[in-house]
Enzyme design. Structure first.
Site, PDB file in Angstrom:
ATOM      1  N   SER A   1       0.849  -1.195   0.000  1.00 19.59           N
ATOM      2  CA  SER A   1       0.000   0.000   0.000  1.00 19.59           C
ATOM      3  C   SER A   1       0.884   1.244   0.000  1.00 19.59           C
ATOM      4  O   SER A   1       0.430   2.345  -0.319  1.00 19.59           O
ATOM      5  CB  SER A   1      -0.931   0.009   1.218  1.00 19.59           C
ATOM      6  OG  SER A   1      -0.222  -0.289   2.406  1.00 19.59           O
TER       7      SER A   1
ATOM      8  N   GLU B   1      -9.077  -9.975   3.625  1.00 16.80           N
ATOM      9  CA  GLU B   1      -9.423  -8.591   3.258  1.00 16.80           C
ATOM     10  C   GLU B   1     -10.772  -8.543   2.535  1.00 16.80           C
ATOM     11  O   GLU B   1     -11.001  -9.289   1.573  1.00 16.80           O
ATOM     12  CB  GLU B   1      -8.322  -7.978   2.365  1.00 16.80           C
ATOM     13  CG  GLU B   1      -8.666  -6.544   1.951  1.00 16.80           C
ATOM     14  CD  GLU B   1      -7.492  -5.749   1.387  1.00 16.80           C
ATOM     15  OE1 GLU B   1      -6.352  -6.247   1.412  1.00 16.80           O
ATOM     16  OE2 GLU B   1      -7.749  -4.625   0.910  1.00 16.80           O
TER      17      GLU B   1
HETATM   18  O1  KIV Z   1      -0.453  -3.452   1.533  1.00 15.03           O
HETATM   19  C1  KIV Z   1      -1.105  -3.433   2.575  1.00 15.03           C
HETATM   20  O2  KIV Z   1      -1.099  -2.465   3.349  1.00 15.03           O
HETATM   21  C2  KIV Z   1      -1.920  -4.602   2.882  1.00 15.03           C
HETATM   22  C3  KIV Z   1      -2.896  -4.488   4.016  1.00 15.03           C
HETATM   23  C4  KIV Z   1      -4.061  -3.721   3.592  1.00 15.03           C
HETATM   24  C5  KIV Z   1      -3.263  -5.821   4.558  1.00 15.03           C
HETATM   25  O3  KIV Z   1      -1.821  -5.586   2.228  1.00 15.03           O
END
Ligand code: KIV
Length: 282
Positions: free
Chosen positions: A47, A184
């Site tokens: 992310s 998720e």
């Molecule tokens: O990339 C991320 O932050 C994630 C979380 C949302 C679990 O995969």
């Protein structure tokens, strides 16, 4: 001395019915803040690509970018168990490449483990990584790296057939040796059932209260990212406006010559200042 959290602590929490906490962090200061709050685990999520690097999705994120940020997080966190998120195409093509890239998260990134997205199709790569001595966190349900295949950021497991597929994926990841699984954007009833039927911890994001732990993206929790706001995000602070207000005050004070004030300014010793002024007048 600070006690470092391990995968055994996470499993014990599940066994004792204690919730597990996980937040993302991407740099030295955010890692320090999360660690200070005694959050159990830090995920250096891909992310990163969206909330820090400004990409439209997580797909463009590279190994180099992930490792750079993992290193900063590892310098900032002493207590939390650290998980590095394997970026798109660093593990999907073949198991050998998956092991080599997972190893870089520990050797170069300072992480304790890796996370990767996918269900049964990822079992060979997961087994190979674990055989190399690297703990793996699975991730099923909405897997953002394949959002194009899924038709967008959509809730998964909404039909009975899809829910059964998710349960079978969770069991396969457990059998492959994962130390936990992120669920998720999955209906709460499905996530709760999976959490009860597997022995390893589930960490939910948009998966309801029946999971063994919860994870949020730091920038969502703090109200710092406004491009995508899924229903499952709870904003615990609105730092975006607080930060903009601080910048506006700085700008106004500089324009009005109110900053810097006397207390922000260095002085010379009186005799040195006088000598300097004398020299200027000569
Ligand atoms: O990339 C991320 O932050 C994630 C979380 C949302 C679990 O995969």
């Amino acid at each position: 001395m600070t006690k470092k959290t391990t995968i055994l602590d996470l499993q014990n929490k599940k066994n004792n019915g204690q919730p597990i906490t996980m937040l993302t962090a991407y740099d030295y200061p955010t890692a320090q803040l999360v660690d200070a709050a005694e959050i159990d685990t830090i995920l250096v999520g891909d992310s990163l690509g969206m909330v820090v690097l400004g990409y439209k999705s997580t797909v463009p994120v590279t190994m180099a970018e992930m490792l750079h940020h993992c290193q900063a997080v590892a310098r900032g966190a002493q207590r939390a168990f650290l998980i590095g998120d394997m970026p798109f195409m660093s593990y999907q093509a073949d198991s050998g490449e998956a092991v080599r890239n997972a190893g870089r998260f520990l050797k170069e990134g300072g992480m304790d483990s890796v996370k990767l997205e996918g269900g049964r199709e990822m079992v060979p790569a997961i087994k190979a990584i674990i055989a190399a001595g690297i703990p793996v966190l699975g991730h099923i349900g909405l897997t953002p790296q394949s959002q194009s295949k899924l038709g967008g950021y959509r809730v998964q497991g909404r039909t009975a057939a899809a829910a059964i597929e998710l349960l079978e994926d969770a069991l396969a990841l457990q059998d492959a040796g994962c130390f936990g699984i992120v669920l998720e954007a999955v209906p709460a009833v499905v996530a709760a059932e999976i959490s009860q039927r597997i022995e390893i911890p589930t960490i939910g994001i948009g998966a309801g209260a029946g999971c063994d732990g919860q994870v949020l993206v730091l920038h969502d929790l703090l109200g710092l990212y406004d491009r995508l706001q899924p229903r499952f995000v709870k904003q615990y602070a609105s730092l975006r406006q607080t930060i903009i207000d601080a910048f506006l005050t700085f700008r106004a004070e500089v324009n009005q010559r109110d900053f810097p004030a006397h207390e922000h300014t260095y002085a010379m010793k009186a005799e040195e200042e006088q000598a300097f002024l004398n020299w200027l007048e000569e």
